[in-house]
Design a protein around this motif. Sequence first.
Motif, short mmCIF file in Angstrom:
data_model
loop_
_atom_site.label_atom_id
_atom_site.label_comp_id
_atom_site.label_asym_id
_atom_site.label_seq_id
_atom_site.Cartn_x
_atom_site.Cartn_y
_atom_site.Cartn_z
N LEU A 199 39.91 26.84 44.08
CA LEU A 199 40.76 27.65 43.55
C LEU A 199 39.97 28.43 42.11
O LEU A 199 40.35 29.51 42.02
N ALA A 200 39.37 27.77 41.31
CA ALA A 200 38.45 28.26 40.41
C ALA A 200 37.72 29.73 41.00
O ALA A 200 37.54 30.65 40.27
N PHE A 201 36.80 29.44 42.00
CA PHE A 201 36.15 30.80 42.58
C PHE A 201 37.24 31.88 42.78
O PHE A 201 36.79 32.99 42.49
N ARG A 202 38.36 31.71 43.49
CA ARG A 202 39.15 32.65 43.79
C ARG A 202 39.67 33.29 42.67
O ARG A 202 39.95 34.58 42.68
N ARG A 203 40.18 32.62 41.53
CA ARG A 203 40.68 33.30 40.28
C ARG A 203 39.50 34.10 39.71
O ARG A 203 39.92 35.20 39.47
N ALA A 204 38.31 33.61 39.76
CA ALA A 204 37.34 34.52 39.11
C ALA A 204 37.12 35.79 40.04
O ALA A 204 36.95 36.62 39.40
N VAL A 205 37.07 35.48 41.29
CA VAL A 205 36.70 36.88 42.31
C VAL A 205 38.11 37.79 41.89
O VAL A 205 37.79 39.19 42.09
N GLY A 206 39.33 36.99 41.51
CA GLY A 206 40.52 37.88 41.41
C GLY A 206 40.24 38.98 40.08
O GLY A 206 40.83 39.91 39.94
N LYS A 207 39.15 38.94 39.27
CA LYS A 207 38.93 39.84 37.99
C LYS A 207 37.79 40.87 38.43
O LYS A 207 37.39 41.30 37.50
N SER A 208 37.77 40.87 39.68
CA SER A 208 36.80 41.98 39.93
C SER A 208 36.94 43.25 39.80
O SER A 208 38.04 43.45 39.63
N GLN A 209 35.72 44.25 39.54
CA GLN A 209 35.89 45.46 39.35
C GLN A 209 34.86 46.24 40.27
O GLN A 209 33.94 45.76 40.80
N PRO A 210 35.25 47.36 40.65
CA PRO A 210 34.54 48.26 41.71
C PRO A 210 33.10 48.47 41.02
O PRO A 210 33.04 48.31 39.93
N LEU A 211 32.22 48.40 41.97
CA LEU A 211 30.86 48.78 41.44
C LEU A 211 30.66 50.16 41.71
O LEU A 211 31.06 50.83 42.40
N ALA A 212 29.86 50.84 40.48
CA ALA A 212 29.99 52.29 40.48
C ALA A 212 28.45 52.65 40.16
O ALA A 212 27.84 52.12 39.58
#
Length: 208
Positions: A194-207
Amino acid sequence: MITVYGAPPTRALRVLWMLEEMGLSYEVHPVDFATRFEDAELLAASPTGALPAIRDGDVRVFESCAILEYLGAKYGPTPLTPPPGDPSYPAYVSFLHFGEASLTALLNVTIGSRLFAPENQKQNWGALFAIDLFVRKSAALAGPLSRTPYLAGESFTAADISCGYAIGLARFLKFEDRLEPPVRDYAARLAERLAFRRAVGKSQPLAA
């Protein structure tokens, strides 16, 4: 409040994952990779502009695995960072740094080529060689994972965050099928945390 400079899918994922596992409060300072050298806050925390970095009060720390060690030492004790006297410590500290120095760092040229190189250079020799070397080195994870569920033994540690992030890059770059079965199974288990999923949820696009 801890401020994290950068967000997944960069190495900041390691830091957010650790913070989520520890239940610590934090905020994310998104960074535009293209203009990061104009971000005074980032440069105060990370002199080279590399991601991630953190600000914790008056303290600044950069390099993702150093940040994991700092968080465990500052806000522990925690089973995520076993102390030197713990029997699991040698494996923990070895794989904590193996995940960056021997795995993730290899793929810098591959990721740079895939994201930023001209179309006819995205599959250059260096990018392909880095993947081959990653596959060979990642086989070192199969031994411990055939004996225990995690790299340092029975308990999940920051070493799993470090190496788990690295193995995740194999999926991102689409060569996960070349990894040893125990390593692929391990990556799948980590992705369910769950901690991994929560962290991934903060993703931003790579530019670029």
